[in-house]
Structure formats: structure tokens, C-alpha cells
Write an enzyme that holds these catalytic residues in place. Structure first.
Site, mmCIF file in Angstrom:
data_model
loop_
_atom_site.group_PDB
_atom_site.id
_atom_site.type_symbol
_atom_site.label_atom_id
_atom_site.label_comp_id
_atom_site.label_asym_id
_atom_site.label_seq_id
_atom_site.Cartn_x
_atom_site.Cartn_y
_atom_site.Cartn_z
ATOM 1 N N LYS A 28 4.781 -3.408 6.475
ATOM 2 C CA LYS A 28 5.891 -3.985 5.728
ATOM 3 C C LYS A 28 6.956 -4.506 6.687
ATOM 4 C CE LYS A 28 5.720 -1.088 1.565
ATOM 5 N NZ LYS A 28 5.495 -2.182 0.608
ATOM 6 N N GLU A 55 -1.886 0.395 -1.364
ATOM 7 C CA GLU A 55 -2.517 1.707 -1.165
ATOM 8 C C GLU A 55 -2.396 2.611 -2.387
ATOM 9 O OE1 GLU A 55 0.528 1.103 -0.477
ATOM 10 O OE2 GLU A 55 1.529 2.890 -1.257
ATOM 11 N N ARG A 109 -2.888 2.092 -5.592
ATOM 12 C CA ARG A 109 -4.046 2.031 -6.489
ATOM 13 C C ARG A 109 -5.262 2.704 -5.877
ATOM 14 N NH1 ARG A 109 -3.465 -4.378 -6.462
ATOM 15 N NH2 ARG A 109 -1.316 -3.726 -6.010
HETATM 16 N N1 BES Z 1 5.033 1.145 -2.804
HETATM 17 C C1 BES Z 1 4.816 -0.252 -2.856
HETATM 18 C C2 BES Z 1 5.487 -0.905 -4.053
HETATM 19 C C3 BES Z 1 6.962 -1.091 -3.964
HETATM 20 C C4 BES Z 1 7.514 -2.063 -3.142
HETATM 21 C C5 BES Z 1 7.793 -0.353 -4.756
HETATM 22 C C6 BES Z 1 8.884 -2.243 -3.110
HETATM 23 C C7 BES Z 1 9.162 -0.552 -4.733
HETATM 24 C C8 BES Z 1 9.712 -1.498 -3.905
HETATM 25 C C9 BES Z 1 3.328 -0.542 -2.959
HETATM 26 O O1 BES Z 1 2.497 0.338 -2.281
HETATM 27 C C10 BES Z 1 3.122 -1.883 -2.360
HETATM 28 O O2 BES Z 1 3.340 -2.016 -1.191
HETATM 29 N N2 BES Z 1 2.701 -2.846 -3.165
HETATM 30 C C11 BES Z 1 2.502 -4.167 -2.695
HETATM 31 C C12 BES Z 1 1.218 -4.696 -3.296
HETATM 32 C C13 BES Z 1 0.749 -5.980 -2.703
HETATM 33 C C14 BES Z 1 0.321 -5.761 -1.265
HETATM 34 C C15 BES Z 1 -0.397 -6.502 -3.525
HETATM 35 C C16 BES Z 1 3.697 -5.000 -3.142
HETATM 36 O O3 BES Z 1 4.215 -4.779 -4.231
HETATM 37 O O4 BES Z 1 4.133 -5.839 -2.356
HETATM 38 ZN ZN ZN Z 2 3.210 2.209 -2.044
HETATM 39 MN MN MN Z 3 2.289 -0.221 -0.260
#
Ligand code: BES
Ligand code: ZN
Ligand code: MN
Length: 498
Positions: free
Chosen positions: A279, A351, A353
Site C-alpha cells: 500500500k 487478502e 477475502r
Molecule cells: N483492508 C483493505 C480495505 C480497506 C482499505 C479498508 C482502506 C479501509 C480503508 C483491504 O484488504 C484492501 O486492501 N482492499 C483492496 C482491494 C483491492 C486490492 C482489490 C482495496 O480496497 O483497495
Molecule cells: Zn485488508
Molecule cells: Mn488489503
């Protein structure tokens, strides 16, 4: 905070502060009228001066009034009686609690139940009042060397009722307190930093609840147990971290004997760096909150055990840390889930899911009445709905409807997104049964569509709490959502099946 119920007339209550309501247009509620008369019209005089109009949430603290036994009087605006809704009701209590905390009144007698919103049952009004007051007095300070001098103030709140049958209210109060303490636990766990709150820490927390409440049983599976079960998707996420994964299975069976349980599944990523699909740095600290679903399951279990709610519950928490390292899963890796379905990991940041799918397969063994998972699953859900409702998707209409209703009733709302088969195409992989991402569009829906492939054996709903589990910015902190929604749903079910 301690809470109690008292009956009596407003002018003769002994308390450091008595709290009464004023409606918009300076209209006194019945208890305010009693105080006004006892003090020879002092309150109406003060209102005439224009110090408080009665807008919802306004407060005005008055010193000693003649003819009144309480040491102070706090006037709270309730807005127009006809317009007072759940939100205003909560706000009035929160603002009153805030005003009291600043002034150092050690205990308070709230005389507002008489002015509860129309159509709201007394036990509901009481529950919302307790949660609003508790919310305002919550602090998370285990890591402050100089803890703020314990907010002088408010240690005890009594709710004043004129009703004779105080027994029902006492019971509603015990239930409300149990929910409040469950919410505090959820917030504490979620606010805990990632270097403290690891998968092993969550497992210890489940064990602690089990030893505190004989009605809760906790079993912890370690890595080798998960290998035996074939949880290849979960283990692929865990591989990149030095923190070993855990799978927590809790049971609480106080409902009808032999009754099918409700299974609650909580995403427990104790820190989500994104893994190899790292990230960006901005706000990455907030990914300590990626275990808020897990914290919700633990909070709900504590609340149910505390109030001895008559339900059969199972709690499943797959918990890992998602980190990049030489041992981490890579984009393009293909893993086999516990269900036997293979998954191509195109993005290691999707991750949640991957750990949830194995937990959802594990849930089958309980022959559940319903399965509800709670997960900070997608940033896309926040884009779609902002930070107001949780996203809700499911494969069973009545289940989804009842959760929406519990959300409205508790003020902890959810909003439904579609889960049509049409979306399944987006998860196609060239090399495995499915990919773990579905492209840029409809991210919250494709994430749920992925989970739907693992929940065909039972009624299932999914709450995406990415936008609701915590606040960002200067009010950064866990919200305790969706504990109120889930507890309201469970309590309504418990009374139905009696
Ligand atoms: N934990 C995150 C989702 C999240 C992001 C929650 C920001 C709250 C604030 C999750 O694991 C994630 O990283 N999801 C990605 C999915 C994508 C790679 C398809 C996302 O939402 O960017
Ligand atoms: Zn996450
Ligand atoms: Mn994630």
C-alpha cells in the site's frame, strides 16, 4: 460509568445534577416544568432571557435553584417534539454527558425518558441513551504516560422514570450496559496498535473471554491445524509475516437446545500493509484497524454472555498479519482454498477475502441457521457509500432485510448493494478457478461476489465495514460499529424464538 434507574419527582431527587429537557421554542418537558414550579419560575425566566432556545443538543448548566434538592440543573435542548428522532435523541444524551464531564458533577439524574421520540419503545430509548453517554465518555489511553487526570466527573448516571413497573426498565438497562461494555471491548481491541494486537493477542483475548464467562468456549487452531484442514488461502496471506496465524473458533450456546447456531465471522488482519502489492504510505497506520470485524465478534460475544442472551452463537476469527517479505505470497501465485477451489492471487492486498473464504468453508460444519461475516474489506465500499452506512450484501432476502431493519433501529445503519450473478464474470482467471480481484469497477461487490462462491451451503450476509469501523482525521479512533446493529438483530431474534 455506572447506570441506574430511579423513580421520583424531579424537584426532590438527590443528585449532583438533574438533567431535564427543553423543546424548541422554550417549551418545558414535564420534569422541567416541575423544577420550574418548585423554583418559583426561575427556569422560565432564564429561558426568557434567551440563553437556550431548545435546539437539539444545546445545553445550559444552572447553579443551585431554590426549592430543588439537586445541586445543579442541566437543561438540554430536544428540538421540536414532533421532529425528535433517533439521531437527535442520541445527540441530546451525548451533549449532556459532554457538558457534565466538563463541569465535574459526579453523578447525574437524567429525566429525559418522558420525552423520548414518538414510537420509540422505552427499552430502546434507554439503550440508545446509555450507548450515547458511554460513547462520549470513552477514552483510549493505555499508552499515555501522563494519563489525563481522570475526567473529574461523571461516574454515575441514573435514569429517572415515573413508571411503576421499574423491573422491565432495570432489565433493559442491564442489557444496554452489556452492549456498552461489548462496544468498549471492540473499540479497545481495534485501537490497540499492530505491534501489540497480533493474531496471538486476539487468540489470548478469546481465551480470556472464555475464562471470564463459563458460557463461552474458545478453541484456537494453530498453523499446523490449519494446514491439516487445507486452509491454503488463509495460509498464503500469513506466509509473509513473522507473526504466526491463528484461527479462533468460539461457541456460546444459551439458546434453544439443539437449535442451529448463528455463525459470526470476523476479518482479523491485525495489520494490512498490502503485502508484496504494498500500500502507499499515507494513512497506512489505519490498517491496524483491519481486524475490526474480529473485534466486533469478540465484543458481541462479551455482550451476549454478559446479558445471558438466549441465542446459539458461533464466532470464527481467521487472523493474520499481511506483510511483504521473502516468504510472502506474490502476484500470480495460485493457492487451493479449503473448499478445493483454486485462486489466482493477482493482488496480495486483496487478502481479506482470502482468509474469509476458508473461514466461510469451515462454518459449514456447524450447519448454521445463518452466517454473517463482518470485514473491513474494500476501500471501494467507502467510495460507494462514504462513512455513513456499512455495505450489506447477502444470498437470502429475509436475512438481508432483517439486518437492514436492525441497522435502522439501532442507528448503526447498513445499505444493501446488489449481489447478482452477472458480477461473477469479473472474477475470471486464466489459470485458476477464480482470481482474487475483479478490476477497478464495483470493488465492494466483486469482493462479496468472491465470498459468495464459498457460502452456497447456507444463508449468508456480508457487512463491509471499511467505512464505518473507525473514524479518520483528528477524531481518529474505533467506532465500535457494527456491534449495535448485530446486538439489536440478535436480541430481536432471541425474543422472537421464545
Ligand atoms: N483492508 C483493505 C480495505 C480497506 C482499505 C479498508 C482502506 C479501509 C480503508 C483491504 O484488504 C484492501 O486492501 N482492499 C483492496 C482491494 C483491492 C486490492 C482489490 C482495496 O480496497 O483497495
Ligand atoms: Zn485488508
Ligand atoms: Mn488489503
Amino acid at each position: 460509568m455506572e447506570y441506574g434507574i430511579k423513580s421520583g419527582s424531579a424537584n426532590s431527587l438527590r443528585s449532583a445534577c438533574i438533567v431535564v429537557g427543553v423543546h424548541e421554542g422554550r417549551k418545558l418537558t414535564p420534569s422541567a416544568q416541575v423544577l420550574d414550579e418548585a423554583s418559583g419560575g426561575q427556569i422560565s425566566q432564564i429561558l426568557k432571557r434567551g440563553d437556550l432556545e431548545g435546539k437539539c443538543g444545546q445545553t445550559l448548566l444552572l447553579p443551585i435553584l431554590p426549592g430543588i434538592t439537586a445541586e445543579r440543573v442541566l437543561l438540554v435542548g430536544l428540538g421540536h417534539a414532533r421532529e425528535l428522532d433517533l439521531k437527535g435523541w442520541k445527540k441530546a444524551h451525548a451533549e449532556a454527558a459532554g457538558a457534565l464531564a466538563e463541569r465535574g458533577a459526579g453523578d447525574a439524574a437524567f429525566c429525559l425518558l418522558e420525552a423520548a421520540p414518538r414510537g420509540m419503545e422505552a427499552d430502546e430509548a434507554l439503550r440508545l441513551a446509555v450507548l450515547a453517554i458511554d460513547e462520549r465518555s470513552y477514552r483510549f489511553d493505555p499508552f499515555l504516560r501522563d494519563k489525563k487526570p481522570p475526567q473529574p466527573a461523571l461516574k454515575r448516571v441514573n435514569f429517572v422514570t415515573g413508571r411503576k413497573d421499574m423491573h422491565d426498565l432495570e432489565e433493559a438497562l442491564r442489557a444496554a450496559e452489556a452492549i456498552a461494555s461489548g462496544i468498549r471491548l471492540t473499540k479497545d481491541l481495534a485501537n490497540m496498535p499492530g505491534n501489540v494486537c497480533t493474531p496471538s493477542y486476539l487468540a489470548d483475548e478469546a481465551r480470556r473471554l472464555a475464562s471470564l464467562y463459563p458460557s463461552i468456549h474458545a478453541e484456537i487452531l494453530d498453523q499446523s491445524a490449519m494446514e491439516h484442514l487445507g486452509m491454503g488461502a488463509l495460509l498464503a496471506v500469513a506466509k509473509g509475516s513473522v507473526q504466526p496465524p491463528r484461527f479462533i473458533a468460539m461457541e456460546y450456546r444459551q439458546g434453544p437446545e439443539g437449535g442451529k447456531p448463528v455463525v459470526l465471522v470476523g476479518k482479523g488482519v491485525t495489520f494490512d500493509s498490502g503485502g508484496i502489492s504494498l500500500k502507499p504510505g499515507e494513512k497506512m497506520d489505519e490498517m491496524k484497524y483491519d481486524m475490526s470485524g474480529a473485534a466486533t465478534v469478540l465484543g458481541v460475544f462479551a455482550a451476549c454472555a454478559e446479558m445471558r442472551l438466549a441465542v446459539n452463537l458461533v464466532g470464527l476469527i481467521p487472523t493474520v498479519e499481511n506483510m511483504p517479505s521473502g516468504g510472502a505470497a506474490k502476484p500470480g501465485d495460485i493457492v487451493t482454498s479449503m473448499s478445493g477451489q483454486t485462486i489466482e492471487i493477482l493482488n496480495t492486498d486483496a487478502e481479506g477475502r482470502l482468509i474469509l473464504c476458508d473461514a466461510l468453508t469451515y462454518a459449514e460444519r456447524y450447519k448454521p441457521e445463518a452466517v454473517i461475516d463482518m470485514a473491513t474489506l474494500t476501500g471501494a465500499c467507502v467510495v460507494a457509500l462514504a462513512r455513513v452506512p456499512s455495505g450489506l450484501l447477502g444470498n437470502h432476502r429475509p436475512l438481508v432485510q432483517s439486518l437492514l431493519k436492525a441497522g435502522e433501529k439501532s442507528g448503526d445503519r447498513a445499505w444493501e448493494l446488489p449481489l447478482w450473478d452477472d458480477y461473477q464474470d469479473l472474477l475470471k482467471s486464466n489459470f485458476a478457478d477464480m482470481a482474487n480481484i475483479g478490476g477497478r469497477e464495483g470493488g465492494a461487490i466483486t469482493a462479496a461476489s468472491f465470498l459468495a462462491r464459498f457460502t452456497k451451503a447456507y444463508h449468508w450476509a456480508h457487512l463491509d465495514i471499511a467505512g464505518t469501523a473507525w473514524n479518520s482525521g483528528d477524531k481518529k479512533g474505533a467506532t465500535g460499529r457494527p456491534v449495535p446493529l448485530v446486538m439489536t438483530w440478535l436480541m430481536d431474534r432471541a425474543t422472537q424464538s421464545l
